[in-house]
Design a protein around this motif. Sequence first.
Motif, short mmCIF file in Angstrom:
data_model
loop_
_atom_site.label_atom_id
_atom_site.label_comp_id
_atom_site.label_asym_id
_atom_site.label_seq_id
_atom_site.Cartn_x
_atom_site.Cartn_y
_atom_site.Cartn_z
N SER A 2 0.81 -1.23 0.00
CA SER A 2 0.00 0.00 0.00
C SER A 2 0.84 1.27 0.00
CB SER A 2 -0.88 0.01 1.25
OG SER A 2 -1.75 -1.08 1.20
N LEU A 3 0.17 2.32 -0.47
CA LEU A 3 0.73 3.67 -0.38
C LEU A 3 -0.11 4.44 0.64
CD1 LEU A 3 1.53 5.99 -3.40
CD2 LEU A 3 0.12 6.82 -1.54
N VAL A 4 0.54 5.21 1.49
CA VAL A 4 -0.19 6.11 2.39
C VAL A 4 0.06 7.53 1.94
CG1 VAL A 4 -0.29 7.05 4.73
CG2 VAL A 4 -0.28 4.58 4.39
N CYS A 5 -1.03 8.26 1.72
CA CYS A 5 -0.89 9.67 1.30
C CYS A 5 -1.41 10.61 2.38
CB CYS A 5 -1.69 9.90 0.02
SG CYS A 5 -1.76 11.66 -0.41
N PHE A 6 -0.62 11.64 2.66
CA PHE A 6 -1.05 12.74 3.52
C PHE A 6 -1.13 14.00 2.67
CE2 PHE A 6 1.43 9.94 6.38
CZ PHE A 6 0.49 9.71 7.38
N PRO A 7 -2.34 14.48 2.33
CA PRO A 7 -2.41 15.79 1.69
C PRO A 7 -2.14 16.84 2.76
CG PRO A 7 -4.58 14.68 1.67
CD PRO A 7 -3.67 13.90 2.56
N PHE A 8 -1.41 17.92 2.43
CA PHE A 8 -1.16 18.95 3.45
C PHE A 8 -1.04 20.32 2.82
CE2 PHE A 8 3.40 20.11 3.13
CZ PHE A 8 3.83 19.18 2.20
N LYS A 9 -1.35 21.32 3.65
CA LYS A 9 -1.23 22.70 3.18
C LYS A 9 -0.36 23.49 4.14
CE LYS A 9 -4.05 26.39 1.27
NZ LYS A 9 -5.42 26.80 0.97
N THR A 10 -0.92 23.83 5.30
CA THR A 10 -0.13 24.52 6.32
C THR A 10 -0.39 23.81 7.64
OG1 THR A 10 -0.53 26.56 5.11
CG2 THR A 10 0.33 26.78 7.34
N GLU A 11 0.51 22.96 8.04
CA GLU A 11 0.30 22.15 9.24
C GLU A 11 1.50 22.23 10.17
OE1 GLU A 11 -2.55 21.18 9.82
OE2 GLU A 11 -3.53 21.01 7.88
N HIS A 12 1.29 21.75 11.40
CA HIS A 12 2.35 21.66 12.41
C HIS A 12 3.32 20.57 11.95
CE1 HIS A 12 3.59 20.26 16.61
NE2 HIS A 12 4.03 21.50 16.51
N VAL A 13 4.55 20.97 11.59
CA VAL A 13 5.47 20.02 10.92
C VAL A 13 5.81 18.80 11.81
CG1 VAL A 13 7.73 19.80 9.81
CG2 VAL A 13 6.30 21.80 9.36
N PRO A 14 6.06 18.98 13.13
CA PRO A 14 6.35 17.78 13.93
C PRO A 14 5.20 16.76 13.91
CG PRO A 14 6.98 19.77 15.14
CD PRO A 14 6.25 20.23 13.91
N THR A 15 3.94 17.23 13.85
CA THR A 15 2.81 16.28 13.79
C THR A 15 2.85 15.53 12.45
OG1 THR A 15 1.49 17.77 15.14
CG2 THR A 15 0.28 16.10 13.91
N VAL A 16 3.11 16.27 11.38
CA VAL A 16 3.17 15.63 10.06
C VAL A 16 4.28 14.58 10.06
CG1 VAL A 16 3.55 16.03 7.59
CG2 VAL A 16 2.33 17.75 8.94
N LEU A 17 5.44 14.97 10.58
CA LEU A 17 6.59 14.06 10.58
C LEU A 17 6.30 12.80 11.42
CD1 LEU A 17 9.39 14.07 9.29
CD2 LEU A 17 10.29 14.82 11.49
N ARG A 18 5.65 13.00 12.56
CA ARG A 18 5.29 11.86 13.42
C ARG A 18 4.40 10.90 12.64
NH1 ARG A 18 1.73 9.66 16.96
NH2 ARG A 18 0.09 10.78 15.86
N ASN A 19 3.42 11.46 11.90
CA ASN A 19 2.50 10.61 11.15
C ASN A 19 3.20 9.88 10.00
OD1 ASN A 19 0.52 11.40 12.90
ND2 ASN A 19 -0.35 12.96 11.55
#
Length: 395
Positions: A2-19
């Motif tokens: 599988s591929l996991v996709c996270f669409p993002f615009k302006t988010e808290h970068v540590p949360t994105v990185l954790r995910n």
Amino acid sequence: MSLVCFPFKTEHVPTVLRNVHVAAEHPAVSLVLLVGACRNACFNAVVSAIDAVNASPTPFAVPVVVQQQQRVGALRPGKGDGMNSALDYFLSAHLVHANALSAPLQRIHFYDADISSFDASWITKAEAGAALGYDVVRHYFPRSSTDAQVTWQITKVGFAMLWPRTTLPWVRQPLGGELCLSRTAAEVLVGDARCRRQSDWGVDTVYTFVCAQKGLSLLEVYVPQGKMHALYGGLGDLKTMVCECFAAVQSLRGEAVRAAAAVHQIDPAGAAPRDIRQKVAYDVEKSLGLLRANWSARQETLLRLFGEDVAAPMLRARNWPEYGFMTERVWVAAYQVCLREFVRGDDDWRELLFRLWVARVLNYTMRDVVRGYEYAMQANTEMVMKLLVQGDEAR
Ligand code: GDX
């Protein structure tokens, strides 16, 4: 795989990185894709953070790709372009990453990048459902009684009114950004001109609709811990989403969907945790002021298209925040007028639709939410059920 996709615009970068770490470490995942809206500061910070991990002694075990979304659709460039770009990437990823992927990827997962309660179980549950053969697995979770008011008042009401005999009104969270698609489902969506066009917030509505219309099987899995994420302030933050989700329903209103064509199973829900039951999802005081803002003479004229039970109190709301009139019955009647008359690119219509919706959400909050969590959630469900019965009686 599988591929996991996270669409993002302006988010808290540590949360994105954790995910990203959660996804990249999951045994079912072969590729993680971050689709950014544009090359803003968040995009650059995410690229730097991913590069730093890959240059460290413990790099990601699978490829992690950060890409700017392509212009695919014809409406406001938004999350829809992000999701459609991700589907394109998914379908040809085995050609781009021939060293890492020995065969075409079988599933794509989407998760909002800002979920702080995201963990491996979200992926595992979806994978288990997909392994049972479902084309689409959607996540659903307990929500505050004042949250999900685009879902309840716009999407569920529209689905129940227009397609009462189908599975559509029964989809628990038809706008949810957390879902897993089989390769077959992704091919269906990529091949559908309505999905490709929907570059804005309406993408979730159209994906849900097309999956049901094309008879794709659906499993909804329950995530008991809920979705903790960045919340909005006043209802004003949702103006664009309200208008785009409504316009998406409106654009589909002439479409036929065969009654109960698709298999649809729902994993039973548990009791909502206390913090979710007690959460007030929007700022009520700030939202009262919205009823008085941004009026124009033309909007007052447009109000004549509605009955006196809408037009008169809405006009009074220019001076004093009235919302008691916007009962379910009045909202349904106003919704029908909007389905006929609303013009997507017309600012006066957008203001008016938004303000009608604000009055409806305030009415629901002051009349149903104040009576307790169960009462409010039941009121939402009954509103939809009544529409299903009326739709049936009208036949
Ligand atoms: N690539 C891209 N492009 N990503 C975007 C864009 C865009 O233009 N706009 C937002 N995103 C990302 C954002 O960074 C986040 O990861 C995700 O999309 C959701 O956006 P957010 O602003 O957190 O939306 P919100 O208000 O939480 O709504 C989400 O949940 C709704 C729901 O479950 O009811 C979102 O997934 C909606 O589509 C969904 O209807």
